[in-house]
Design a protein around this motif. Sequence first.
Motif, mmCIF file in Angstrom:
data_model
loop_
_atom_site.group_PDB
_atom_site.id
_atom_site.type_symbol
_atom_site.label_atom_id
_atom_site.label_comp_id
_atom_site.label_asym_id
_atom_site.label_seq_id
_atom_site.Cartn_x
_atom_site.Cartn_y
_atom_site.Cartn_z
ATOM 1 N N ILE A 35 0.842 -1.203 0.000
ATOM 2 C CA ILE A 35 0.000 0.000 0.000
ATOM 3 C C ILE A 35 0.881 1.259 0.000
ATOM 4 N N PHE A 36 1.890 1.266 0.859
ATOM 5 C CA PHE A 36 2.742 2.460 0.984
ATOM 6 C C PHE A 36 3.600 2.669 -0.267
ATOM 7 N N THR A 37 4.117 1.575 -0.849
ATOM 8 C CA THR A 37 4.931 1.729 -2.059
ATOM 9 C C THR A 37 4.111 2.416 -3.151
ATOM 10 N N ILE A 69 6.680 11.063 4.521
ATOM 11 C CA ILE A 69 5.681 10.809 5.558
ATOM 12 C C ILE A 69 4.565 11.869 5.556
ATOM 13 N N PRO A 70 4.901 13.161 5.506
ATOM 14 C CA PRO A 70 3.794 14.138 5.449
ATOM 15 C C PRO A 70 2.916 13.966 4.207
ATOM 16 N N MET A 71 3.526 13.612 3.062
ATOM 17 C CA MET A 71 2.749 13.490 1.831
ATOM 18 C C MET A 71 1.754 12.340 1.865
ATOM 19 N N ILE A 72 2.106 11.253 2.527
ATOM 20 C CA ILE A 72 1.187 10.102 2.515
ATOM 21 C C ILE A 72 0.553 9.878 3.889
ATOM 22 N N MET A 73 0.520 10.927 4.705
ATOM 23 C CA MET A 73 -0.031 10.806 6.062
ATOM 24 C C MET A 73 -1.457 10.237 6.048
ATOM 25 N N GLY A 74 -2.247 10.645 5.045
ATOM 26 C CA GLY A 74 -3.620 10.148 4.966
ATOM 27 C C GLY A 74 -3.655 8.631 4.850
ATOM 28 N N VAL A 75 -2.839 8.100 3.937
ATOM 29 C CA VAL A 75 -2.794 6.645 3.732
ATOM 30 C C VAL A 75 -2.300 5.963 5.007
ATOM 31 N N ILE A 76 -1.313 6.572 5.665
ATOM 32 C CA ILE A 76 -0.759 5.962 6.872
ATOM 33 C C ILE A 76 -1.823 5.877 7.969
ATOM 34 N N SER A 77 -2.585 6.975 8.150
ATOM 35 C CA SER A 77 -3.550 6.938 9.255
ATOM 36 C C SER A 77 -4.683 5.960 8.974
ATOM 37 N N VAL A 78 -5.116 5.872 7.717
ATOM 38 C CA VAL A 78 -6.171 4.898 7.408
ATOM 39 C C VAL A 78 -5.639 3.475 7.605
ATOM 40 N N SER A 79 -4.401 3.248 7.170
ATOM 41 C CA SER A 79 -3.796 1.924 7.360
ATOM 42 C C SER A 79 -3.716 1.582 8.838
ATOM 43 N N ALA A 80 -3.330 2.568 9.638
ATOM 44 C CA ALA A 80 -3.218 2.340 11.076
ATOM 45 C C ALA A 80 -4.564 1.897 11.642
ATOM 46 N N LEU A 81 -5.632 2.580 11.207
ATOM 47 C CA LEU A 81 -6.944 2.225 11.745
ATOM 48 C C LEU A 81 -7.396 0.844 11.275
ATOM 49 N N PHE A 82 -7.134 0.533 10.007
ATOM 50 C CA PHE A 82 -7.483 -0.805 9.509
ATOM 51 C C PHE A 82 -6.752 -1.884 10.286
ATOM 52 N N LEU A 83 -5.471 -1.620 10.538
ATOM 53 C CA LEU A 83 -4.656 -2.614 11.219
ATOM 54 C C LEU A 83 -5.093 -2.762 12.679
ATOM 55 N N VAL A 84 -5.470 -1.655 13.281
ATOM 56 C CA VAL A 84 -5.976 -1.702 14.661
ATOM 57 C C VAL A 84 -7.221 -2.590 14.720
ATOM 58 N N LEU A 85 -8.135 -2.364 13.766
ATOM 59 C CA LEU A 85 -9.364 -3.169 13.726
ATOM 60 C C LEU A 85 -9.046 -4.645 13.516
ATOM 61 N N MET A 86 -8.142 -4.892 12.562
ATOM 62 C CA MET A 86 -7.815 -6.276 12.234
ATOM 63 C C MET A 86 -7.184 -6.990 13.431
ATOM 64 N N THR A 87 -6.264 -6.308 14.097
ATOM 65 C CA THR A 87 -5.610 -6.902 15.255
ATOM 66 C C THR A 87 -6.618 -7.148 16.362
ATOM 67 N N PHE A 88 -7.533 -6.211 16.528
ATOM 68 C CA PHE A 88 -8.516 -6.339 17.595
ATOM 69 C C PHE A 88 -9.407 -7.561 17.383
ATOM 70 N N ARG A 89 -9.732 -7.807 16.117
ATOM 71 C CA ARG A 89 -10.702 -8.854 15.803
ATOM 72 C C ARG A 89 -10.067 -10.241 15.728
ATOM 73 N N ASP A 118 -14.665 5.778 8.917
ATOM 74 C CA ASP A 118 -15.428 6.339 7.812
ATOM 75 C C ASP A 118 -15.343 7.867 7.808
ATOM 76 N N LYS A 119 -15.416 8.462 8.996
ATOM 77 C CA LYS A 119 -15.267 9.924 9.112
ATOM 78 C C LYS A 119 -13.925 10.355 8.539
ATOM 79 N N LEU A 120 -12.867 9.657 8.945
ATOM 80 C CA LEU A 120 -11.524 10.044 8.529
ATOM 81 C C LEU A 120 -11.306 9.825 7.040
ATOM 82 N N THR A 121 -11.789 8.692 6.504
ATOM 83 C CA THR A 121 -11.573 8.418 5.081
ATOM 84 C C THR A 121 -12.322 9.427 4.227
ATOM 85 N N LYS A 122 -13.481 9.893 4.695
ATOM 86 C CA LYS A 122 -14.242 10.873 3.917
ATOM 87 C C LYS A 122 -13.492 12.182 3.819
#
Lengths: 275, 310
Positions: free
Chosen positions: B185-187, B217-237, B300-304
């Motif tokens: 995703i990051f590449t 990092i500043p340029m792709i911060m959006g992708v990083i934060s969404v990835s972080a949230l997805f990964l948090v959810l995945m790890t939690f579940r 969803d709020k953040l991705t929008k």
Amino acid sequence: MKKRNSIFAEIILSVWAGLIVLPLIWIVYVSLKTNYEFYLDPWALPESLQFSNYTNAITTLNLGPVFLNTIYFVFGGLILGVTVNTMAAYILTRLEWKGKKFILGVIMLSLFLPGINILVPQYVLAVFFKLNNSLTGLILLINVALSAFDILLMSSFMRSIPKELEESARMDGASLWIIFWKIIFPLSMPGIITISIFRFLNLYNDFINPFIYLTDPSKHTVAVSVYYANTVLRYTSNYVTLFAAIVVSLVPTLVVYAIFQKRVVAGATIGAVKG
Amino acid sequence: MNRIKKFLSDHPWIAKYSFVYGFLAIPLAFYLIFYLFPNILSVYYSFMKWSGLSDPKFIGLQNYTRLFNDPFFYRSLTHNFVLMLLVPIVTLSLALILAFFLARGQSKRHDLLQALFFVPNIISSVVIGLLWAFIYNGDFGLLNALFGLIGIDMDGFWWLGNTDTALLALVPVYVWVNVGFYTLIFTNAIKGIPDSLYESAILEGATEGQILRKIVIPMIMGVISVSALFLVLMTFRSYDLVLILTGGGPGGATQVVGLYMFSMVFQILGTAARTPSYGYASAIGIILFIILIVAKFIIDKLTKTDDIEF
């Protein structure tokens, strides 16, 4: 970015590649040792290659019947699931009918639901409908239901098929059934291949469902069988046989990945919406 | 047969609706019964006491009061939070560095490396679990052997058998599995950054570290934060890796909420058999449901606001 990487960067990349590959290589070469060699020094290369570990794994773990079960489970499910969802994608994206929006909304609801809480009630329902402890039952449970992920992916592939093809076929009096199989299905092949690969990997690697639903050992699939083999062979300290079984179980996924690597990687980025 | 055909071609409206509903009926019914309805059923069961044998008995909120007073539940939840914090931090930092180097490389060899990093994503959780159980093995594990190479004798130390190390030992497993996906995703995101942004930095002789920190990092911060949230959810579940690696042991040291729920109904090898408790399992499921739905709303709020193509 045209600048070349420093040596440090290349080292970091190689180290991570090593961390992925070396454990896998380790499994392969341990699987070719004797148990005695393994306990003497788990690192040393085998004196002579013990291919008998593989025949042992196949006979003691009954891998023959287990693979037959797996082939039935994976390909039965794959054909069913892919047909259902390809056809559903056609109906839900290319045909106009009353109630379409509502049904599409109901299906997309599943993208929003976390799914973890359905594990127990789903089991109760599956037992009630007698789908448990049967490979066919499990195939039906997992693959007949509409999948929002597959439908989304298929509809993005079907969007590019020109409407004129369908219309001229309809002029000639072809039924929707014929239009689907003669026009839509062949033209959607790239999408069908992509969802097939993902369904293959998901079914082949599925552990939780066969573990819960297939209690009878004669119905086990590879994933469950290797899991149970671990508990048995660990107590008899027959590790080399276990490693051989793991290698055998890895081969199909690695072959599929080697062939379809580009599609898997491309599909995985689309699949992120599923998360 | 021919008469039916003729009738249908004379009445295209009927032909269409019988095709649509005739085909969709069964798959839709399966979806409703086995995937949507269980969500409602889990609410219903969470108010019941039921072992699966006799009839369910309504007990009101007792499963929930039991849950809020259950030290095992809180302990599992703590473990989830530890994993939810550590796994994304380590995974994403590593993925970011690897992606940065891969995007700079852009040769055939780097494409191959990327494909290689993705391999753990296509391996079954059973194989990953067993592989890591061998790595952590006290008698012949790869990790202790590595310590041996640098002169530290860890022989006979069971990383997954020790209550102090077992939970933390799960982190590298999750990292190993997930890094490849996020590197991918990051590449892609880094390759999308326009070259002009780097030019002045390169002219000024900025180091790799500076470019990564100040530009990438500043340029792709959006992708990083969404990835972080997805990964948090995945790890939690997720709980299947824990189930295979430790079964929640030793002594509950690696128990996570998903597995705790699972163990209320299904027998895990190596643990004592217990009477299934469908009601209690469902109550745990509902709590998980609520946590995950809230987290999803936030995503969803953040991705929008960031409009990222995920």
